[in-house]
Write a protein that holds these residues in place. Structure first.
Motif, PDB file in Angstrom:
ATOM      1  N   SER A   1      36.779 -19.177 -41.307  1.00  0.00           N
ATOM      2  CA  SER A   1      36.431 -20.526 -41.724  1.00  0.00           C
ATOM      3  C   SER A   1      35.976 -20.532 -43.181  1.00  0.00           C
TER       4      SER A   1
ATOM      5  N   GLY B   1      38.356 -35.972 -39.792  1.00  0.00           N
ATOM      6  CA  GLY B   1      39.352 -34.975 -40.145  1.00  0.00           C
ATOM      7  C   GLY B   1      40.409 -35.606 -41.029  1.00  0.00           C
TER       8      GLY B   1
ATOM      9  N   GLY C   1      43.681 -30.038 -41.373  1.00  0.00           N
ATOM     10  CA  GLY C   1      42.852 -28.972 -40.825  1.00  0.00           C
ATOM     11  C   GLY C   1      41.478 -28.904 -41.420  1.00  0.00           C
ATOM     12  N   GLU C   2      41.054 -29.951 -42.154  1.00  0.00           N
ATOM     13  CA  GLU C   2      39.738 -29.964 -42.786  1.00  0.00           C
ATOM     14  C   GLU C   2      38.903 -31.124 -42.260  1.00  0.00           C
ATOM     15  N   ASN C   3      37.629 -30.847 -41.989  1.00  0.00           N
ATOM     16  CA  ASN C   3      36.689 -31.874 -41.561  1.00  0.00           C
ATOM     17  C   ASN C   3      35.770 -32.223 -42.721  1.00  0.00           C
TER      18      ASN C   3
ATOM     19  N   SER D   1      36.623 -25.983 -42.599  1.00  0.00           N
ATOM     20  CA  SER D   1      37.926 -25.768 -41.974  1.00  0.00           C
ATOM     21  C   SER D   1      37.979 -24.382 -41.359  1.00  0.00           C
TER      22      SER D   1
ATOM     23  N   GLU E   1      41.133 -23.583 -40.190  1.00  0.00           N
ATOM     24  CA  GLU E   1      42.592 -23.492 -40.123  1.00  0.00           C
ATOM     25  C   GLU E   1      43.215 -23.072 -41.445  1.00  0.00           C
TER      26      GLU E   1
END
Length: 247
Positions: free
Chosen positions: A45, A100, A104-106, A130, A132
């Motif tokens: 991460s 999100g 793939g990023e929050n 992330s 991902e």
């Protein structure tokens, strides 16, 4: 909400005791990526945490939402996709979003305004995480720095990238891995902590263009290696200027 509020206050208090030195030119975050890739660990991460304080500002909710929209838009999130969580008490307002971006990023943004004894201040706190993707970390850092700099010349940004190896590595490898990362970044070690399944090195490298002053010393690199018995993994964390998360 209590947990979010506590996180914001802790972050604000933490950065307030540190002095930030800003340098011109590239950040040097690409150097962190290069070194991380050379560890040959499995990506776990990354996180980027940013903060600015607006002095003498007690904002209305619409102003706070406008700031939140601007920060979300740069990470590919439309305002129509946002759900605003508002809190208001006497002398205190907060708006929070967590969304999100489809890549793939929050992205979490908190804007807090406080008014007490004729003192007005607003804090903007941004968190990107992330598990991902990680190669966007350099671009995401630049976006955050550019936008937050519009509100204050003093911008605090903490970044961490982590990877892992399956199982427990040999005891001597903890120091070897951490020291090798320091060596590849030409960093000077100023502090270390270690026990049987853990090591943490803190220091300074000229390859990263910003630093904090901590305990009277320049600091902009923090590397940790630890083993998780529960997950049976050995984790590597590379943070700048410090690792500002629980691990």
């Amino acid at each position: 909400m209590k947990r979010l509020f506590c996180f914001a206050i802790i972050l604000v208090l933490f950065v307030s005791i540190l002095s930030i030195s800003q340098a011109q030119g590239e950040s040097g975050y690409d150097e962190l990526l290069n070194v991380f890739n050379k560890t040959n660990s499995n990506f776990e991460s990354y996180s980027i945490n940013g903060h600015v304080e607006l002095s003498n500002k007690f904002l209305e909710f619409e102003e706070m939402k406008s700031i939140i929209n601007k920060l979300n838009i740069i990470y590919g999130i439309n305002s129509s996709d946002l759900e605003y969580v508002q809190t208001e008490q006497e002398g205190f307002r907060q708006v929070y979003t967590h969304t999100g971006n489809g890549q793939g990023e929050n992205v979490s943004v908190i804007v807090q305004s406080q008014l007490s004894e004729n003192v007005e201040e607003t804090h903007i706190i941004v968190d990107i995480r992330s598990n991902e993707v990680y190669k966007s970390i350099v671009n995401n850092y630049k976006k955050m720095k550019d936008v937050l700099s519009e509100y204050s010349s003093l911008v605090d940004i903490y970044t961490c990238i982590s990877g892992s190896f399956d199982g427990k590595i040999e005891d001597e490898q903890y120091d070897i891995i951490a020291s090798d990362i320091f060596s590849k970044l030409s960093a000077n070690e100023s502090e270390r902590a270690e026990d049987e399944n853990f090591i943490s090195l803190t220091g300074y490298t000229k390859k990263i263009k910003e630093h904090i002053t901590y305990a009277g010393k320049k600091v902009n690199l923090n590397v940790s290696v630890r083993y998780s018995d529960y997950e049976d993994k050995t984790y590597i964390y590379i943070g700048t200027p410090l690792i500002a998360l629980e691990y």
